[in-house]
Design a protein around this motif. Structure first.
Motif, PDB file in Angstrom:
ATOM      1  N   ASP A   1       0.820  -1.209   0.000  1.00  0.00           N
ATOM      2  CA  ASP A   1       0.000   0.000   0.000  1.00  0.00           C
ATOM      3  C   ASP A   1       0.853   1.257   0.000  1.00  0.00           C
ATOM      4  OD1 ASP A   1      -2.326  -1.366  -0.109  1.00  0.00           O
ATOM      5  OD2 ASP A   1      -2.748  -1.281   2.042  1.00  0.00           O
TER       6      ASP A   1
ATOM      7  N   GLN B   1      -2.194   3.265  -3.614  1.00  0.00           N
ATOM      8  CA  GLN B   1      -3.451   2.902  -2.969  1.00  0.00           C
ATOM      9  C   GLN B   1      -3.717   3.759  -1.734  1.00  0.00           C
ATOM     10  OE1 GLN B   1      -5.916   0.433  -3.777  1.00  0.00           O
ATOM     11  NE2 GLN B   1      -4.916   0.673  -5.750  1.00  0.00           N
TER      12      GLN B   1
ATOM     13  N   SER C   1      -8.369   5.721  -3.109  1.00  0.00           N
ATOM     14  CA  SER C   1      -9.373   4.654  -3.188  1.00  0.00           C
ATOM     15  C   SER C   1     -10.796   5.176  -3.037  1.00  0.00           C
ATOM     16  CB  SER C   1      -9.095   3.592  -2.122  1.00  0.00           C
ATOM     17  OG  SER C   1      -9.161   4.158  -0.821  1.00  0.00           O
TER      18      SER C   1
ATOM     19  N   ASP D   1     -10.143  -3.436  -0.320  1.00  0.00           N
ATOM     20  CA  ASP D   1      -9.145  -3.697  -1.356  1.00  0.00           C
ATOM     21  C   ASP D   1      -9.688  -3.602  -2.774  1.00  0.00           C
ATOM     22  OD1 ASP D   1      -7.210  -4.148   0.546  1.00  0.00           O
ATOM     23  OD2 ASP D   1      -7.560  -6.312   0.632  1.00  0.00           O
TER      24      ASP D   1
ATOM     25  N   LYS E   1      -6.411  -4.247  -4.880  1.00  0.00           N
ATOM     26  CA  LYS E   1      -5.226  -4.949  -4.412  1.00  0.00           C
ATOM     27  C   LYS E   1      -5.513  -6.437  -4.555  1.00  0.00           C
ATOM     28  CE  LYS E   1      -2.421  -5.470  -0.210  1.00  0.00           C
ATOM     29  NZ  LYS E   1      -2.267  -5.034   1.196  1.00  0.00           N
TER      30      LYS E   1
ATOM     31  N   SER F   1      -1.143  -4.943  -7.326  1.00  0.00           N
ATOM     32  CA  SER F   1      -2.321  -4.074  -7.366  1.00  0.00           C
ATOM     33  C   SER F   1      -2.550  -3.628  -8.801  1.00  0.00           C
ATOM     34  CB  SER F   1      -2.153  -2.858  -6.451  1.00  0.00           C
ATOM     35  OG  SER F   1      -1.149  -1.998  -6.942  1.00  0.00           O
TER      36      SER F   1
END
Length: 713
Positions: A38, A43, A58, A435, A509, A515
């Motif tokens: 991450d 992300q 996100s 995710d 992800k 990802s």
């Protein structure tokens, strides 16, 4: 392929010295090695461009990509424009060693008018030429925090020119750049660069920095034309819990010298009566192209209870002497914004803004044929003033625990052509889990009307083949070349260019090491610009208004018209993969197909045999790939590679058949420990033979440089 292992002796010395020990590199590399997926991807990145507020990537129901400072640093680029190739959907074409043309989801023109470019929220889009002069956008790359690229219509938040998207170059807060930084680089083609920054603490809540950068190099790889660029900036930040203030001040100066440049005199009568072109006398003078600019930017905000208030004020002044873009413009811009949390599920954003611009373009002179350039832009109005006013709102609603909607619109008025445009958007986000997110949206945006296509004219000096007077045209020797001006005239009666874009995407992800971010889009454009069929204004020096021109000069006048509609569709993919702890791979892929339509009354539209405006839109590369590999070998060494690919174009036109282009950039970096300088050796286009980024652009070659940087806290 050049042998760089023996060329720079200083590199050899550095490599040998590094074998003496294995001491820890700068702390940033240790941090990088300890990051999880991450942190390494975007992300968990906070972005501000999508909704003019801080939010996690996100949570954004739109196509957005963030180029981090680490990606920029390890790509080995020397400029901001080059780094943009890392992002999906962005097309970057190199037109000299230090000049580029950049587009987003569309026709890669020298000045792309469907992309809003900003630095810390301040527009650097030229109202004079309706485009961005990328050679004037420079900074110490270490000062850049990130580059946010918002793809798709963004007219609701940002207004005119955000038709295909927004590029927002965001620099670091001055509290992140305390201490001193020095960078020195030297390379092929007389490349030299020096950058210096000093960051300091004013008090417990206020910091500041001063930065300056100078570059000198050959402008092209095939001659000795010189390039010089100087950039200076100051920034101070005041931050407390519920308020902030940022003040910026800076300027730039660029100069490119072009030795192979001529001016011309058109005589009243030709030297040789049987050779009309002998009335044109050229002499070599060279050209010095200057770009200069100054800006100041004030941004402040305060939070009161459940409402966040923010205001921005910026002023800039810019000028350029290049003949096709010569002129000056001064801009004053102010915006205010309020974001109110109405209740637990609804957030309302309200804003308004105003922009005042003064534009100055050289007037056409009666004796323009004396000492004339091969091309030049002029205007019947030397000084113009225009205003833009806007008001907008957006409501973000949490419909359920998984669904969030955003609905908004902007009303914008342009005094240049006295038009008012509505730019709405609607977006929906589905958060399947922490995710995995899906989103979809639709929006409309317009291009801000500009002087380049409404009130300025561009002439180009050339020739036309025509029969000699009183001669039997059936005889081949009755034809001769006559001097001619091709005049492109502005048209203030055109409708504003606009686009409606539908797009949808997924970001997620997939595993602890992988990802992905995907987007599909469909855009419909209206009122795109092209030239009409044109008409002869002067023949053999005799003009339709009764005036005469010297040297039997012919003038053919084209007029800009809003006669093209187009549709483009495509897909974009970005992928991050970390196969092992010390290797990271960033990949982006873009596919775009554009089909244009225009009225059959215009010969310039449908003439595929000799080119035409449909060809300009339709025959563009469809596939773009960027693959960046970052390998942290140990605490001292880094090896990075960057593969870039642009597909070929299948064309029946002999003069326009762009081949596929694949290049590889390589960066090797070494640092004994964090108190020593970081040493980087970079090769741009490793192993590449001479190539052109697109047909009729300048030839490019493999280039290499060495860079040293020191940081002292």
């Amino acid at each position: 392929m050049k042998n760089y292992l023996i060329k720079p002796s200083i590199l050899f010395s550095v490599l040998c010295f590094s074998s003496y020990g294995n001491v820890s590199l700068a702390s940033e590399i240790d941090d990088l090695m300890s990051m999880d997926l991450d942190d390494l991807t975007t992300q968990s990145v906070t972005v501000t461009t999508a909704a003019k507020k801080e939010q996690s990537l996100s949570d954004v129901p739109a196509a957005i990509y963030v180029i981090t400072n680490e990606q920029i640093k390890r790509s080995g680029v020397r400029s901001i424009a080059e780094a943009l190739t890392l992002a999906p959907g962005v097309q970057v074409t190199k037109i000299s060693e230090f000049n580029w043309q950049v587009s987003l989801r569309g026709l890669n023109e020298a000045l792309f008018n469907k992309l809003l470019v900003m630095v810390d929220g301040r527009s650097v889009f030229s109202p004079l030429m309706s485009g961005t002069f990328w050679h004037t956008i420079d900074a110490i790359l270490d000062d850049i925090d990130r580059i946010e690229i918002l793809r798709g219509s963004a007219g609701t938040m940002w207004g005119g020119n955000a038709t295909n998207g927004v590029i927002n170059i965001i620099t670091k807060n001055s509290n992140e750049t305390l201490g001193q930084f020095l960078e020195v680089a030297v390379g092929e083609y007389n490349y030299k660069e020096v950058s210096y920054r000093n960051g300091f603490q004013i008090n417990d809540v206020t910091t500041a920095r001063f930065s300056m950068k100078g570059v000198q190099s050959d402008y092209y790889t095939f001659n000795d034309d010189e390039w010089n660029s100087y950039d200076i900036s100051f920034r101070t930040d005041y931050v407390e819990d519920d308020r902030f203030l940022t003040f910026q001040l800076g300027g730039y100066h660029t100069k490119s010298e072009h030795s192979d440049w001529y001016r011309y005199e058109i005589l009243e009568t030709p030297f040789n009566p049987n050779d009309p072109m002998s009335a044109v006398v050229g002499y070599k003078v060279g050209l010095e192209d200057y770009s200069r600019g100054f800006y100041t930017n004030l941004n402040l905000g305060k939070t009161v209870d459940d409402t966040q208030y923010e205001a921005t004020l910026w002023v800039d002044s810019n000028s350029r002497t290049e003949p096709s873009a010569n002129g000056e413009y001064d801009t004053f811009n102010t915006d205010v914004l309020a974001i109110k949390q109405i209740n637990q599920n609804n957030e309302l954003t309200l804003g308004l803004g105003a922009r005042y611009t003064k534009i100055k373009v050289p007037e056409k002179k009666a004796d323009f044929y004396l000492g004339m350039e091969p091309y030049r832009r002029t205007s019947s109005k030397q000084i113009e003033r225009e205003q833009i006013y806007n008001v907008f709102s957006q409501l973000e609603t949490r419909l359920t625990d998984k669904f969030t909607s955003s609905i908004g619109g902007k009303v914008e008025h342009f005094t240049r052509n006295n038009t008012t445009e509505i730019q709405p958007q609607a977006r929906l986000l589905y958060r399947a889990s922490d995710d995995h997110q899906f989103w979809a949206g639709v929006g409309r945006a317009v291009v801000t009307p500009s002087s380049v296509d409404s009130t300025t004219d561009l002439y180009r000096l050339g020739f036309v083949v025509a029969p000699l007077p009183n001669c039997d045209v059936s005889q081949q020797n009755c034809y001769a070349q006559y001097p001619m001006l091709a005049l492109t005239a502005g048209n203030s009666d055109m409708d504003n260019e606009s686009v409606v874009t539908w797009d949808a995407g997924y970001r997620g992800k997939l595993s602890d090491t992988l990802s992905i971010d995907t987007t599909i889009f469909l855009s419909h454009y209206e009122n795109l610009r092209m030239l009409d069929n044109g008409s002869w204004y002067c023949r053999y020096g005799e003009c339709v208004d009764g005036s005469t021109q010297p040297g039997q000069l012919a003038v053919h006048e084209f007029k800009l018209v809003d006669a093209i509609d187009a549709q483009s569709y495509g897909a974009e993919l970005s992928l991050f993969w970390q196969p092992v702890n010390d290797i990271s791979i960033n990949t982006s892929y873009s596919y775009i197909d554009t089909q244009a339509e225009c009225s059959t009354e215009y010969m310039t539209c449908n003439s595929y045999d000799n080119g035409g405006y449909k060809v300009l839109y339709n025959l563009q590369p469809k596939h773009y790939v960027s693959l960046q590999m970052m390998w942290t070998i140990n605490s001292q060494w880094q090896i990075d590679g960057w593969l870039k690919h642009k597909s070929s174009v299948s064309s029946s036109l002999d003069f326009y058949q762009p081949p596929a282009i694949t290049t590889m950039d390589v960066r090797v970096a070494w640092q004994y420990n964090q108190d020593w300088p970081l040493v980087e050796f970079v090769v741009d286009g490793l192993g590449s033979s001479t190539y052109e980024d697109l047909p009729n652009k300048v030839p490019l070659e493999e280039t290499a440089f060495l860079r040293f940087s020191w940081t002292k806290l």
